[in-house]
Design an enzyme around this catalytic site. Sequence first.
Site, short mmCIF file in Angstrom:
data_model
loop_
_atom_site.label_atom_id
_atom_site.label_comp_id
_atom_site.label_asym_id
_atom_site.label_seq_id
_atom_site.Cartn_x
_atom_site.Cartn_y
_atom_site.Cartn_z
N LYS A 205 0.84 -1.20 0.00
CA LYS A 205 0.00 0.00 0.00
C LYS A 205 0.88 1.25 0.00
O LYS A 205 1.93 1.26 0.64
CB LYS A 205 -0.87 -0.01 1.27
CG LYS A 205 -1.64 1.26 1.52
CD LYS A 205 -2.49 1.17 2.77
CE LYS A 205 -3.18 2.51 2.99
NZ LYS A 205 -4.05 2.52 4.16
N GLU A 255 -8.18 12.20 12.74
CA GLU A 255 -7.30 11.07 13.07
C GLU A 255 -6.37 11.39 14.23
O GLU A 255 -5.51 12.28 14.14
CB GLU A 255 -6.48 10.71 11.82
CG GLU A 255 -5.66 9.45 12.03
CD GLU A 255 -5.09 8.89 10.73
OE1 GLU A 255 -5.46 9.39 9.64
OE2 GLU A 255 -4.29 7.95 10.82
#
Length: 486
Positions: A205, A255
Amino acid sequence: MTKPFQQHYGRLISLSMPCPGVSPADLLRHARGQPRSFWESARDGVAFAGMGIAVELMAWGANRFVEIEQQARALFENAVMLDEREPLAAPRLFGGFAFHNDFVPDLAWADFPPAHFVLPHYQLVRVRDSFWLTLNVHAPPGEDPRALAPDLREALLAQVDALQSEPPPLPPRSSARLAYPMPFEQWARSVERIVRQINVGELKKVVLARIAEASFDAPVDVDSALACLAQRYPDTYRFLFEPRPGRAFFGATPELLAQVNGDRVTTMALAGSIRRGATPDEDERLALALLDSAKDRHEHQIVVDEVRNRLASLTRRLDVGATDVMRLSNIQHLHTPISGVLREPRGILPIIATLHPTPALGGEPRAAAMRLIAELEPAPRGWYAAPVGWIDRRLDGQFGVAIRSAVVQATRAWLYAGAGIVAASDPQREWDETNLKFRPMLEGLGHTDRHGLGHLVGTRIATDTTDRHGLGHTDRHGYDGSPQIK
Ligand SMILES: C=C(O[C@H]1C=CC=C(C(=O)O)[C@@H]1O)C(=O)O
């Protein structure tokens, strides 16, 4: 390390007193034209604002986390608190780090070294309904801190008085002209290149980001932007770091990178995204589709696994919660809460250094992903996607991941948004996702919401992989502005 630092700066002295009726936003308005800092936590009702600089810490390179830790330790070691009434009013460093280890400030980031923290001269905290103002100063070496107390008290009283006057009005806002320097074709080529490397097993990723450039006729009004973000995105951590007037980095990130309180550590995995629906039904369908999406589950799980791996040796207990959907006004994300008990409590900085960047912002494997990001992204990330937050006297603290953010230079702003690329990624969908992620900062900067989702205020729905009945909560609590359902 400790000694030279103290010889240079003398000894930190702090004094606090109640400052009724003055909010952190008021302090910021009074502080226009001076260095400013701000932090408001999504979940615990605490907000801080800082005006001026009593001390600043800076560091460069891969060692910047350790160096800030050493400097902070030296600063706080012999600090004298002349008043201990409200623990949250105790002195606190605010700042952040650059994303890349080899970051060299340039252009947009000229005023942002790779690690920079300030201890504000005046620091205001809102704790539920009460407000406290703290004065931080350095006594010259050899001076008896207590002998300075009467003068400091007088200065603090005068400041409380000044702050209780009407703050200066906010300037009228001017509308933005927008440019997106990376064309879609370049984005698509980069996504395809990442996917090829994933397919041959070099990577799992990579998070690829792009920039929106906004220019205005008048200086960017960060105060109005923060007020708008607080209203539209209550379930986020709002931050501002403005080390020089008009040179600011700010945002509203959902986040949390990490919070450390003694031996407790809290973090989260946040990755995998889908848009909001135009109706509650559509919204729920989309949330379920996100939970069912193999591509998003995989993208998310890479983050969960890696955060778990990196914290394993530092914790004697680590709890990974059930994955649910975090809803924000513009977007929904897969979210997994993670918390643990540290083996050896050493404050927030070693945890930040271990976690940054998680595969929610970098990729996996980390080093290969970071190389590819540096190669494929035409402009440096600066502080985007890096840790931003605060450190207290015990070196505990709270750091967000600086996404949904922008860096400002007078009349210009650069906004950042990225998307996690995995084997099943489609360039167009990832591009659309970054458009959704630009939206909070565009709204904050006065760009109108053309998608008509203004009624959808941040909520979170409780679900897990096996039991989805938590989704039913949205029927009862849906779009009423309640910050979080859980
Ligand atoms: C990189 C960003 O988002 C990250 C956080 C949540 C979801 C993400 C995703 O689904 O790709 C990203 O990992 C950004 O907002 O710029």
